[in-house]
Design a protein around this motif. Structure first.
Motif, PDB file in Angstrom:
ATOM      1  N   ILE A 142       1.226  -1.211   0.448  1.00 47.93           N
ATOM      2  CA  ILE A 142      -0.104  -0.057  -0.364  1.00 47.93           C
ATOM      3  C   ILE A 142       1.209   1.158   0.280  1.00 47.93           C
ATOM      4  N   PRO A 143       1.351   2.135  -1.564  1.00 45.44           N
ATOM      5  CA  PRO A 143       1.740   3.554  -1.177  1.00 45.44           C
ATOM      6  C   PRO A 143       2.219   3.827   0.003  1.00 45.44           C
ATOM      7  N   GLY A 144       2.327   4.752   0.935  1.00 44.95           N
ATOM      8  CA  GLY A 144       2.048   6.113   2.208  1.00 44.95           C
ATOM      9  C   GLY A 144       2.663   5.085   3.204  1.00 44.95           C
ATOM     10  N   MET A 145       1.977   3.225   3.284  1.00 45.10           N
ATOM     11  CA  MET A 145       1.074   2.994   4.816  1.00 45.10           C
ATOM     12  C   MET A 145       2.762   2.614   5.333  1.00 45.10           C
ATOM     13  N   ASP A 181      -7.184  -5.135  -1.664  1.00 45.97           N
ATOM     14  CA  ASP A 181      -7.602  -3.144  -2.718  1.00 45.97           C
ATOM     15  C   ASP A 181      -9.016  -2.378  -2.215  1.00 45.97           C
ATOM     16  N   ALA A 182      -9.328  -3.020  -0.735  1.00 47.39           N
ATOM     17  CA  ALA A 182     -10.065  -1.806  -0.412  1.00 47.39           C
ATOM     18  C   ALA A 182      -9.079  -1.062   0.006  1.00 47.39           C
ATOM     19  N   LEU A 183      -7.849  -0.704   0.897  1.00 49.05           N
ATOM     20  CA  LEU A 183      -7.219  -0.271   1.220  1.00 49.05           C
ATOM     21  C   LEU A 183      -6.217   0.715   0.215  1.00 49.05           C
ATOM     22  N   LEU A 184      -6.155  -0.187  -1.296  1.00 49.67           N
ATOM     23  CA  LEU A 184      -5.714   0.853  -2.317  1.00 49.67           C
ATOM     24  C   LEU A 184      -6.160   1.756  -3.295  1.00 49.67           C
ATOM     25  N   GLY A 185      -7.736   1.502  -2.438  1.00 50.49           N
ATOM     26  CA  GLY A 185      -8.923   2.514  -3.275  1.00 50.49           C
ATOM     27  C   GLY A 185      -9.098   3.528  -2.253  1.00 50.49           C
ATOM     28  N   ASN A 186      -8.834   3.596  -1.029  1.00 51.41           N
ATOM     29  CA  ASN A 186      -9.691   4.578  -0.005  1.00 51.41           C
ATOM     30  C   ASN A 186      -8.698   5.331   0.622  1.00 51.41           C
ATOM     31  N   ALA A 187      -8.243   6.681   0.333  1.00 54.24           N
ATOM     32  CA  ALA A 187      -7.305   6.965   0.834  1.00 54.24           C
ATOM     33  C   ALA A 187      -7.966   7.127   2.690  1.00 54.24           C
ATOM     34  N   PRO A 188      -9.124   7.793   3.121  1.00 51.16           N
ATOM     35  CA  PRO A 188      -9.299   7.720   3.940  1.00 51.16           C
ATOM     36  C   PRO A 188      -8.930   6.230   5.323  1.00 51.16           C
ATOM     37  N   LEU A 189      -9.593   5.357   4.327  1.00 44.27           N
ATOM     38  CA  LEU A 189      -9.344   4.557   5.436  1.00 44.27           C
ATOM     39  C   LEU A 189      -7.873   4.216   5.405  1.00 44.27           C
ATOM     40  N   ARG A 190      -7.366   4.133   4.542  1.00 43.30           N
ATOM     41  CA  ARG A 190      -5.858   4.162   4.503  1.00 43.30           C
ATOM     42  C   ARG A 190      -4.955   4.905   5.442  1.00 43.30           C
ATOM     43  N   VAL A 191      -5.898   5.899   6.244  1.00 39.26           N
ATOM     44  CA  VAL A 191      -5.260   7.271   6.929  1.00 39.26           C
ATOM     45  C   VAL A 191      -5.914   5.873   8.857  1.00 39.26           C
ATOM     46  N   ALA A 192      -7.020   5.805   7.964  1.00 39.53           N
ATOM     47  CA  ALA A 192      -7.012   4.978   9.383  1.00 39.53           C
ATOM     48  C   ALA A 192      -6.790   3.545   9.610  1.00 39.53           C
ATOM     49  N   TYR A 193      -6.727   3.061   9.117  1.00 39.61           N
ATOM     50  CA  TYR A 193      -5.844   2.243   8.952  1.00 39.61           C
ATOM     51  C   TYR A 193      -4.111   2.304   9.497  1.00 39.61           C
ATOM     52  N   ALA A 194      -3.406   3.541   9.253  1.00 42.10           N
ATOM     53  CA  ALA A 194      -2.452   3.984   9.305  1.00 42.10           C
ATOM     54  C   ALA A 194      -2.632   4.467  10.846  1.00 42.10           C
ATOM     55  N   SER A 195      -3.414   4.619  11.338  1.00 43.47           N
ATOM     56  CA  SER A 195      -3.637   5.460  13.036  1.00 43.47           C
ATOM     57  C   SER A 195      -3.889   3.922  14.119  1.00 43.47           C
ATOM     58  N   VAL A 196      -4.880   3.145  13.638  1.00 44.40           N
ATOM     59  CA  VAL A 196      -4.908   1.608  13.817  1.00 44.40           C
ATOM     60  C   VAL A 196      -2.803   1.057  14.264  1.00 44.40           C
ATOM     61  N   LYS A 197      -2.541   1.167  13.606  1.00 46.82           N
ATOM     62  CA  LYS A 197      -1.489   0.283  13.385  1.00 46.82           C
ATOM     63  C   LYS A 197      -0.346   1.071  14.220  1.00 46.82           C
ATOM     64  N   ALA A 198      -0.257   2.639  14.151  1.00 44.52           N
ATOM     65  CA  ALA A 198       0.705   3.289  15.083  1.00 44.52           C
ATOM     66  C   ALA A 198       0.331   3.151  16.250  1.00 44.52           C
ATOM     67  N   ALA A 199      -0.994   3.262  16.860  1.00 43.57           N
ATOM     68  CA  ALA A 199      -1.572   2.792  18.065  1.00 43.57           C
ATOM     69  C   ALA A 199      -1.295   1.583  18.982  1.00 43.57           C
ATOM     70  N   CYS A 200      -1.376   0.481  17.785  1.00 47.61           N
ATOM     71  CA  CYS A 200      -0.833  -0.773  17.929  1.00 47.61           C
ATOM     72  C   CYS A 200       0.214  -1.287  19.183  1.00 47.61           C
ATOM     73  N   ALA A 201       1.469  -0.298  17.246  1.00 42.29           N
ATOM     74  CA  ALA A 201       1.872  -0.148  17.718  1.00 42.29           C
ATOM     75  C   ALA A 201       3.069   0.164  19.314  1.00 42.29           C
ATOM     76  N   GLY A 202       2.521   1.405  19.256  1.00 39.56           N
ATOM     77  CA  GLY A 202       2.748   2.166  20.522  1.00 39.56           C
ATOM     78  C   GLY A 202       3.106   1.559  21.512  1.00 39.56           C
ATOM     79  N   ARG A 203       1.276   0.210  22.013  1.00 41.52           N
ATOM     80  CA  ARG A 203       0.800  -0.397  23.182  1.00 41.52           C
ATOM     81  C   ARG A 203       1.445  -1.857  23.341  1.00 41.52           C
ATOM     82  N   HIS A 204       2.309  -2.250  21.662  1.00 43.05           N
ATOM     83  CA  HIS A 204       3.280  -3.953  21.567  1.00 43.05           C
ATOM     84  C   HIS A 204       4.053  -2.767  21.084  1.00 43.05           C
ATOM     85  N   PRO A 205       5.201  -2.440  21.084  1.00 35.64           N
ATOM     86  CA  PRO A 205       6.689  -1.743  20.249  1.00 35.64           C
ATOM     87  C   PRO A 205       6.976  -3.294  19.927  1.00 35.64           C
TER      88      PRO A 205
END
Length: 169
Positions: free
Chosen positions: A40-43, A119-143
């Motif tokens: 996913i470009p930018g992810m 493909d959902a992530l590739l086609g939907n910029a707000p969804l990519r932003v949301a997933y990046a946020s989820v990933k960051a929060a989870c990485a913060g909790r589980h480094p």
């Protein structure tokens, strides 16, 4: 070192090179897809390429173990997901994981699920932003990553996959 790194524009070429290596060394493949966050470009992502090799049939998938191990992969079997053949490859110099291969037999629902999510992530910029946020929060909790990181993301991923699969019907 952070669990997640910024998107690296070299990931698609790395995935393509590894997919080519699979096609050249493993019999019975139909195709090899690049999946996961590195597709996913930018992810932001863990710096590990996820591949989805698809086999023509179960006999070819099972017979591939020796060739896959010869390529330097650790063959993990289903590893918790029925019908999957999970393999991982480590950089021989650093010991860091380089590639996860989630192999399935053509027609398995796991293929459709992985591709629908990608493909959902590739086609939907707000969804990519949301997933990046989820990933960051989870990485913060589980480094250190691992099961805690995966479990942290799982409900969001399952919901997103379900929606993505609904749009395919």
């Amino acid at each position: 070192m952070s669990l997640l790194v910024a998107y690296d524009a070299s990931w698609p070429a790395m995935a393509q090179a590894e997919a080519t290596r699979w096609r050249e060394n493993v019999m019975g493949l139909v195709t090899v897809h690049h999946i996961g966050s590195t597709a996913i470009p930018g992810m932001p992502a863990k710096s590990v390429i996820d591949l989805l090799p698809v086999f023509a049939d179960a006999a070819a998938a099972d017979a591939a173990q020796s060739a896959v191990e010869t390529m330097g992969y650790e063959w993990m079997g289903a590893f918790g997901l029925e019908g999957r053949r999970y393999c991982r490859n480590f950089d021989p110099e650093t010991g860091q994981r380089r590639v996860h291969a989630h192999a399935y037999v053509q027609g398995h629902a796991g293929i459709r699920r992985h591709l629908a999510f990608r493909d959902a992530l590739l086609g939907n910029a707000p969804l990519r932003v949301a997933y990046a946020s989820v990933k960051a929060a989870c990485a913060g909790r589980h480094p250190d990553g691992g099961v805690g990181y995966q479990d942290c993301k799982s409900a969001w991923i399952a919901k997103t996959e379900a929606r993505a699969l609904e749009t395919l019907k």
